[in-house]
Design a protein around this motif. Structure first.
Motif, PDB file in Angstrom:
ATOM      1  N   LEU A 106      41.691  45.067  37.507  1.00  0.00           N
ATOM      2  CA  LEU A 106      40.894  43.849  37.652  1.00  0.00           C
ATOM      3  C   LEU A 106      39.915  43.964  38.812  1.00  0.00           C
ATOM      4  O   LEU A 106      38.729  43.625  38.685  1.00  0.00           O
ATOM      5  N   LEU A 107      40.388  44.446  39.946  1.00  0.00           N
ATOM      6  CA  LEU A 107      39.514  44.581  41.112  1.00  0.00           C
ATOM      7  C   LEU A 107      38.430  45.625  40.878  1.00  0.00           C
ATOM      8  O   LEU A 107      37.288  45.469  41.326  1.00  0.00           O
ATOM      9  N   GLY A 108      38.776  46.676  40.145  1.00  0.00           N
ATOM     10  CA  GLY A 108      37.771  47.672  39.815  1.00  0.00           C
ATOM     11  C   GLY A 108      36.661  47.085  38.955  1.00  0.00           C
ATOM     12  O   GLY A 108      35.470  47.341  39.189  1.00  0.00           O
ATOM     13  N   ASP A 109      37.045  46.264  37.970  1.00  0.00           N
ATOM     14  CA  ASP A 109      36.046  45.614  37.118  1.00  0.00           C
ATOM     15  C   ASP A 109      35.181  44.652  37.924  1.00  0.00           C
ATOM     16  O   ASP A 109      33.961  44.563  37.712  1.00  0.00           O
ATOM     17  N   PHE A 110      35.813  43.934  38.858  1.00  0.00           N
ATOM     18  CA  PHE A 110      35.051  42.968  39.656  1.00  0.00           C
ATOM     19  C   PHE A 110      34.046  43.676  40.549  1.00  0.00           C
ATOM     20  O   PHE A 110      32.886  43.260  40.658  1.00  0.00           O
ATOM     21  N   ARG A 111      34.465  44.753  41.202  1.00  0.00           N
ATOM     22  CA  ARG A 111      33.549  45.475  42.082  1.00  0.00           C
ATOM     23  C   ARG A 111      32.387  46.077  41.297  1.00  0.00           C
ATOM     24  O   ARG A 111      31.254  46.116  41.773  1.00  0.00           O
ATOM     25  N   GLY A 116      27.722  43.535  45.334  1.00  0.00           N
ATOM     26  CA  GLY A 116      27.274  42.936  46.585  1.00  0.00           C
ATOM     27  C   GLY A 116      28.323  42.079  47.269  1.00  0.00           C
ATOM     28  O   GLY A 116      28.118  41.631  48.405  1.00  0.00           O
ATOM     29  N   VAL A 117      29.450  41.837  46.614  1.00  0.00           N
ATOM     30  CA  VAL A 117      30.505  40.994  47.186  1.00  0.00           C
ATOM     31  C   VAL A 117      31.503  41.867  47.949  1.00  0.00           C
ATOM     32  O   VAL A 117      32.033  42.843  47.406  1.00  0.00           O
ATOM     33  N   ALA A 118      31.762  41.532  49.193  1.00  0.00           N
ATOM     34  CA  ALA A 118      32.756  42.246  50.004  1.00  0.00           C
ATOM     35  C   ALA A 118      34.137  41.666  49.718  1.00  0.00           C
ATOM     36  O   ALA A 118      34.358  40.467  49.884  1.00  0.00           O
ATOM     37  N   VAL A 119      35.055  42.523  49.283  1.00  0.00           N
ATOM     38  CA  VAL A 119      36.402  42.083  48.906  1.00  0.00           C
ATOM     39  C   VAL A 119      37.390  42.470  49.997  1.00  0.00           C
ATOM     40  O   VAL A 119      37.388  43.610  50.480  1.00  0.00           O
ATOM     41  N   ALA A 279      34.413  31.948  41.942  1.00  0.00           N
ATOM     42  CA  ALA A 279      34.380  31.457  40.561  1.00  0.00           C
ATOM     43  C   ALA A 279      34.272  32.616  39.579  1.00  0.00           C
ATOM     44  O   ALA A 279      34.914  32.616  38.516  1.00  0.00           O
ATOM     45  N   ARG A 280      33.469  33.631  39.921  1.00  0.00           N
ATOM     46  CA  ARG A 280      33.331  34.785  39.038  1.00  0.00           C
ATOM     47  C   ARG A 280      34.627  35.587  38.974  1.00  0.00           C
ATOM     48  O   ARG A 280      35.006  36.098  37.908  1.00  0.00           O
ATOM     49  N   PHE A 281      35.323  35.695  40.122  1.00  0.00           N
ATOM     50  CA  PHE A 281      36.605  36.392  40.107  1.00  0.00           C
ATOM     51  C   PHE A 281      37.610  35.632  39.249  1.00  0.00           C
ATOM     52  O   PHE A 281      38.346  36.241  38.469  1.00  0.00           O
ATOM     53  N   ARG A 282      37.660  34.309  39.387  1.00  0.00           N
ATOM     54  CA  ARG A 282      38.578  33.503  38.571  1.00  0.00           C
ATOM     55  C   ARG A 282      38.323  33.731  37.086  1.00  0.00           C
ATOM     56  O   ARG A 282      39.261  33.959  36.307  1.00  0.00           O
TER      57      ARG A 282
END
Length: 313
Positions: A106-111, A116-119, A279-282
């Protein structure tokens, strides 16, 4: 009275320790002590009881802290909203989770979708998660057991059955199902108290009046199937664990016990600002954990039901 004084006061009040507050604020300890002294002089009352180097929030300080927390939270939320509006494709996302392994895809897909989002990712117990949510240190917690506190919004992501896993040569390996009574003297590999695996194990054993035999406890649940395959003991694993490559020298069994499941949920403060990144992560998490036709085949007995309706506690 200025914002810097209030932030210094909040840090000392939360830690009840001036040196630790100074470390958190990245300033010299004397600066924090002088600021607190000036604030108390301005308010006309002591905010802390002091015994040597020890400070304890007193009644005045407790009452003042409630107001300061609300004021600074509102300002921080306002600043976050403005930053989010100015740069919706950037920003930060802070997450806390009990279990990290199922989050990697999931985190790989989000990145990949939002570079541009720092996780920032933290591994936390449920107690630490509640504190992190209360202090607005994280946007979401990904919890494997209920987080109970007023004002939290919970979105179930996945509900899955938890199975017993034993070495291939174990006396129970040829069976499809077992009862908890079959396991009373078996050595278990599990996590430390507070994590969901340990909480479930203790809940399953509670009706027997006995405590499980713990052969190994730790903070690395991902290593459990490998230790089981090595013959060290037996353990509880969610069926999603079969997505990862696992040793062939283990067997999966169903447990005849009510509610032997793990529910993965997304939890946030209902009164907090939901940034564009959050919101995009959710939305991505809901899509990622939604039932699909190409999920890994379940051991005999089928998959557990899932739900994604938000709930506010």
């Amino acid at each position: 009275m200025d914002l810097l004084s209030l932030r210094y006061f909040r840090a000392v009040a939360r830690r009840e320790h001036i040196s630790r507050a100074a470390e958190e604020l990245r300033v010299a300890q004397p600066s924090v002590s002088r600021t607190i002294a000036r604030l108390e002089a301005e308010l006309g009352v002591p905010l802390f009881d002091r015994q040597g180097r020890t400070v304890r929030l007193n009644g005045y300080g407790t009452a003042f802290l409630r107001r300061v927390e609300r004021a600074l939270d509102e300002l921080d939320q306002g600043r976050a909203e403005l930053a989010d509006a100015a740069a919706p494709d950037r920003g930060t996302l802070a997450l806390a989770a009990e279990t990290l392994l199922p989050l990697a895809p999931l985190l790989g897909d989000f990145r990949a979708a939002h570079p541009g989002v720092a996780v920032r990712l933290l591994q936390s117990t449920p107690g630490a998660m509640l504190a992190q949510l209360g202090a607005r240190e994280v946007d979401f917690c990904i919890a494997s057991q209920p987080l109970t506190a007023p004002g939290l919004e919970e979105i179930p992501l996945r509900r899955e059955e938890v199975r017993l896993v034993v070495p291939a040569g174990h006396r129970l390996a040829g069976r499809e199902r077992v009862t908890v009574a079959d396991l009373l003297d078996e050595p278990f590999l599990t996590t430390r108290p507070g994590h969901w695996q340990r909480a479930l194990l203790e809940r399953l054993f509670a009706p027997t009046g006995q405590r499980p035999v713990i052969a190994c406890e730790g903070d690395e649940p991902g290593v459990t199937p490998y230790l089981i395959g090595a013959g060290i003991g037996i353990g509880l694993l969610p069926t999603v664990a079969r997505i990862a490559p696992l040793p062939e020298s283990i067997a999966w069994l169903r447990i005849d016990a009510p509610d032997c499941v793990r529910t993965l949920s997304l939890v946030r403060r209902a009164d907090g600002h939901l940034s564009a990144a959050a919101a995009r992560f959710r939305d991505l998490a809901l899509a990622h954990f939604a039932p699909t036709g190409d999920a890994p085949a379940d051991p005999p007995g089928g998959a557990a039901a899932q739900s994604s309706s938000p709930r506010t506690r």
